[in-house]
Scaffold this motif. Structure first.
Motif, PDB file in Angstrom:
ATOM      1  N   VAL A  64       0.807  -1.221   0.000  1.00 57.93           N
ATOM      2  CA  VAL A  64       0.000   0.000   0.000  1.00 57.93           C
ATOM      3  C   VAL A  64       0.843   1.275   0.000  1.00 57.93           C
ATOM      4  CG1 VAL A  64      -2.025  -1.031   1.080  1.00 57.93           C
ATOM      5  CG2 VAL A  64      -0.233  -0.091   2.528  1.00 57.93           C
ATOM      6  N   THR A 138       0.812   0.756  -5.543  1.00 54.85           N
ATOM      7  CA  THR A 138      -0.163   0.326  -4.546  1.00 54.85           C
ATOM      8  C   THR A 138      -1.054  -0.768  -5.126  1.00 54.85           C
ATOM      9  OG1 THR A 138      -0.150   2.528  -3.568  1.00 54.85           O
ATOM     10  CG2 THR A 138      -2.027   1.115  -3.049  1.00 54.85           C
ATOM     11  N   THR A 141      -6.737  -0.735  -2.948  1.00 55.59           N
ATOM     12  CA  THR A 141      -7.332   0.535  -2.533  1.00 55.59           C
ATOM     13  C   THR A 141      -8.757   0.267  -2.082  1.00 55.59           C
ATOM     14  OG1 THR A 141      -8.140   1.023  -4.765  1.00 55.59           O
ATOM     15  CG2 THR A 141      -5.956   1.885  -4.185  1.00 55.59           C
ATOM     16  N   THR A 146      -5.521   2.440   3.361  1.00 59.18           N
ATOM     17  CA  THR A 146      -4.965   2.617   2.017  1.00 59.18           C
ATOM     18  C   THR A 146      -5.043   4.084   1.594  1.00 59.18           C
ATOM     19  OG1 THR A 146      -7.095   2.164   0.942  1.00 59.18           O
ATOM     20  CG2 THR A 146      -5.641   0.295   1.321  1.00 59.18           C
TER      21      THR A 146
END
Length: 263
Positions: A64, A138, A141, A146
């Motif tokens: 993340v 990342t 999400t 996040t």
């Protein structure tokens, strides 16, 4: 924001200009790992070491964000930095320079993960540029813990919007208001980041800077955790069009925002 979404599979291409990673450079990495581990439930694994000790933060085994340790002689501000996707970091870095920005670090290879640079816009706000290979950014999400939004706090939006539009090809959507200078940046028809012109309201000790928003399940509970973990509350919880939000700083002073999606 309420459903977990795989943000990038192993072969997913990021649209250039999309915020794809958030990275924090600090002086005491171990202590800061403890802070964010408690606050967001992150675990940590070693990452590319090109710029010194660096770890990737994981949530449920998926990446993340990242955090690294500043060299002792560095006086850089401790701050979260968004990385914007690029198909060619070297070309993007050249465009940054041509449009009045500065490239401070790189472009350089980050081991097998990809290629990166750290730049600043003409107003001095720092951002990263990332060209992923093995590591595309990342990986999840839409769940608490996040990054969910990136916003540039700057003096005025008109000139800086031209810079980002020239470098990354954003489409602009101004917020029409007599007393609110705000532009949303879009790619392929969807909003990806915001520019907030604050005029004299911009903190003098920071200057123009990017701010990362992290999703939380309960802003008020998160604020109590921040205080218990020796962080600071800079702007108390308040209701916004995007949900209940607050701005805080970690024990080293890195600012970030928390947002609780209303849905």
């Amino acid at each position: 924001m309420t459903e977990a979404r795989e943000s990038a599979g192993p072969h997913t291409r990021r649209v250039p200009g999309t915020p794809c990673w958030a990275s924090l450079m600090v002086h005491g990495l171990n202590a800061i790992e403890e802070f964010y581990g408690e606050l967001f439930g992150w675990e940590f694994r070693p990452g590319p070491q090109q710029l010194g000790p660096y770890v990737r933060a994981l949530l449920d085994g998926r990446e993340v964000a990242g955090m690294g340790q500043l060299p002792p002689d560095h006086r850089l501000p401790v701050a979260w930095t968004p990385y914007l996707a690029s198909d060619d970091v070297d070309r993007t870095a050249d465009t940054v320079r041509l449009c009045g920005g500065t490239v401070a670090v790189g472009p350089l290879d980050a081991a097998e993960a990809g290629r990166m640079a750290i730049a600043s816009d003409p107003s001095g706000a720092v951002f990263g540029i990332w060209q992923g290979s093995a590591h595309l950014g990342t990986a999840i999400t839409g769940v608490p813990g996040t990054p969910v939004w990136d916003e540039l706090l700057t003096f005025e939006t008109e000139s800086v919007a031209k810079f980002y539009k020239s470098v990354f090809g954003y489409e602009e959507e101004p917020v029409v208001s007599a007393d609110f200078d705000y532009v949303t940046l879009h790619l392929e028809g969807r909003p990806v980041a915001g520019l907030h012109g604050m005029g004299h309201g911009l903190p003098r000790d920071r200057g123009p800077h990017w701010q990362t928003y992290f999703e939380v399940a309960d802003v008020d509970l998160a604020l109590r955790q921040v205080a218990d973990l020796d962080g600071r509350i800079l702007r108390p919880a308040h209701d916004s069009p995007h949900g209940r939000a607050a701005t805080v700083a970690d024990p080293e002073g890195a600012e970030f925002s928390l947002v609780q999606n209303p849905h």
